[in-house]
Motif scaffolding. Sequence first.
Motif, short mmCIF file in Angstrom:
data_model
loop_
_atom_site.label_atom_id
_atom_site.label_comp_id
_atom_site.label_asym_id
_atom_site.label_seq_id
_atom_site.Cartn_x
_atom_site.Cartn_y
_atom_site.Cartn_z
N ILE A 294 0.83 -1.20 0.00
CA ILE A 294 0.00 0.00 0.00
C ILE A 294 0.87 1.25 0.00
N ILE A 295 1.91 1.26 0.83
CA ILE A 295 2.76 2.45 0.94
C ILE A 295 3.62 2.62 -0.31
N ILE A 296 4.21 1.52 -0.78
CA ILE A 296 5.12 1.58 -1.91
C ILE A 296 4.43 2.06 -3.17
N LYS A 297 3.17 1.69 -3.34
CA LYS A 297 2.42 1.99 -4.56
C LYS A 297 2.53 3.46 -4.96
N ASP A 298 2.36 4.35 -4.00
CA ASP A 298 2.38 5.77 -4.30
C ASP A 298 3.78 6.34 -4.50
N CYS A 299 4.81 5.52 -4.30
CA CYS A 299 6.19 5.97 -4.49
C CYS A 299 6.76 5.57 -5.85
N MET A 300 5.96 4.84 -6.63
CA MET A 300 6.45 4.32 -7.91
C MET A 300 5.85 5.09 -9.08
N ASN A 301 6.33 4.79 -10.27
CA ASN A 301 5.78 5.35 -11.49
C ASN A 301 4.34 4.87 -11.64
N ALA A 302 3.39 5.79 -11.57
CA ALA A 302 1.98 5.42 -11.59
C ALA A 302 1.60 4.68 -12.87
N ALA A 303 2.27 4.97 -13.96
CA ALA A 303 1.94 4.35 -15.24
C ALA A 303 2.33 2.88 -15.28
N LYS A 304 3.25 2.46 -14.40
CA LYS A 304 3.75 1.09 -14.46
C LYS A 304 3.48 0.28 -13.19
N VAL A 305 2.86 0.90 -12.21
CA VAL A 305 2.69 0.22 -10.93
C VAL A 305 1.85 -1.05 -11.07
N ALA A 306 0.92 -1.08 -12.03
CA ALA A 306 0.06 -2.26 -12.19
C ALA A 306 0.85 -3.51 -12.54
N THR A 307 1.95 -3.35 -13.26
CA THR A 307 2.74 -4.51 -13.69
C THR A 307 4.10 -4.59 -13.03
N HIS A 308 4.52 -3.53 -12.34
CA HIS A 308 5.87 -3.50 -11.76
C HIS A 308 5.89 -3.60 -10.24
N LEU A 309 4.72 -3.58 -9.61
CA LEU A 309 4.63 -3.81 -8.16
C LEU A 309 4.03 -5.20 -7.99
N ILE A 310 4.85 -6.14 -7.53
CA ILE A 310 4.49 -7.56 -7.56
C ILE A 310 4.45 -8.14 -6.15
N ASP A 311 3.31 -8.68 -5.79
CA ASP A 311 3.17 -9.38 -4.51
C ASP A 311 3.43 -10.86 -4.74
N LEU A 312 4.35 -11.43 -3.95
CA LEU A 312 4.64 -12.86 -4.03
C LEU A 312 4.31 -13.50 -2.69
N PRO A 313 3.07 -13.95 -2.50
CA PRO A 313 2.72 -14.60 -1.24
C PRO A 313 3.26 -16.02 -1.19
N GLY A 314 3.66 -16.44 -0.01
CA GLY A 314 4.16 -17.80 0.19
C GLY A 314 3.69 -18.34 1.52
N LEU A 315 4.11 -19.53 1.83
CA LEU A 315 3.73 -20.15 3.10
C LEU A 315 4.70 -19.77 4.20
N GLU A 316 5.99 -19.81 3.89
CA GLU A 316 7.02 -19.45 4.86
C GLU A 316 8.07 -18.60 4.15
N THR A 317 8.88 -17.91 4.94
CA THR A 317 9.94 -17.10 4.36
C THR A 317 10.94 -18.02 3.67
N PRO A 318 11.26 -17.76 2.39
CA PRO A 318 12.22 -18.62 1.69
C PRO A 318 13.61 -18.51 2.29
N LYS A 319 14.42 -19.54 2.07
CA LYS A 319 15.78 -19.55 2.62
C LYS A 319 16.63 -18.42 2.03
N ASP A 320 16.41 -18.12 0.75
CA ASP A 320 17.14 -17.04 0.09
C ASP A 320 16.12 -16.09 -0.51
N PRO A 321 15.61 -15.15 0.28
CA PRO A 321 14.52 -14.28 -0.18
C PRO A 321 14.88 -13.46 -1.42
N ILE A 322 16.10 -12.95 -1.48
CA ILE A 322 16.47 -12.10 -2.62
C ILE A 322 16.50 -12.92 -3.90
N PHE A 323 17.11 -14.10 -3.86
CA PHE A 323 17.13 -14.94 -5.04
C PHE A 323 15.71 -15.34 -5.45
#
Length: 379
Positions: A279-308
């Motif tokens: 919610i907070i990040i949305k208004d800090c990005m390019n409004a024209a691209k936020v629909a495809t460039h702000l990506i939620d990746l839900p999971g069950l647990e935190t992955p071992k290597d979150p960045i990768f």
Amino acid sequence: MATRRGFIGSASGISTAALLGYSASPSAADSPLTDTASTTAVSVTQQQAKDSIFAVNAGMRSNYATLKAELVKHLSPVIVVQNDAKGGRFTLVTANGQESVNPVAETFELAKSIAHVPLGCFSVIASYLADKIPNLPNADRIDPHDLLLVAFNDDRSTAWIEPLQAYAATLTTARKNLPAAGLPAALTTSCGHILDAALEFINTSVQAKVFDMKSFEDFSGSVYPDIRVNMEHAAQAQIKGVQDIMKTWRAKVGEAAWADLYCVVLSQWTTSVLNQNTIIIKDCMNAAKVATHLIDLPGLETPKDPIFTALDNLARIVQDNIAAEMVFPKDTKVADALKGKEDLLSDEILIQLGGGGAATTQSAPTYNTLSEGMCPVRK
């Protein structure tokens, strides 16, 4: 992290085929086509024929994984957000490397820590609840089967007393030290009310050696106004911290690069809709691209290597965006399915099940729940 396409992202061309049990490049001896000497058809078994077809997909997966692995190295700029108890760990990925920070002030974690006290008490006593729903204002909202699953211990048992007393000791220490924590006055007051009410509930229950849903809801309901105060302070701290780091990194990467910024937010399924950082990040990005460039990746647990995990999934999304238009140049609806979160067969399955698939396919892909406009939550 498993995704809808479920391919083997870490395998090489040869190992992918080996893992799946067939060769991605059948030898001439295994070829079902012709005998090179006599050009006469060579007899093959049905399983050999199937294996040669399976190998086609193995080759695709291998090529796909190779492209994705290389693409990961070129993703920039990207911000990866790991939701955590501190308000989120933010990592900026650019061609020059990575930097990570927890930008949210401690007030966020402190306020939420005390707001979680009723849940902490519930977690101790829940399994000893009677499986009959009493006459409560919200009784019709409680699923009897779910209650039966949670209340799996004998409600006549007093085994809950010792762990509840242990939690009370933790609460007592926090209450005693609260004035020295340096919190804002209103937050100090609300935290004090929550801790006092919890200790009263615990002491009363322990002395009587009994509790029920009614007594617990009386306690939790009484501190709800104080929990709202804590939520207000936590939200203020998170908004400021996230907005400040986004401004700092925007200046660092420059306006041209920021316009193409991807943000990947890793969250648990239970907080993946209207995720606080999204919610907070949305208004800090390019409004024209936020629909495809702000990506939620839900999971069950935190992955071992979150960045990768974030970059690996982002690479898949980016290459699918291009592949969709080039592989399906004559059907934009199917192309949108490849670019988005739909499975390519979903539309056809809906049609065959009588669901009218064409009406359910979105006209354009989106990767989060906030892309259509402003935050839907209103006071």
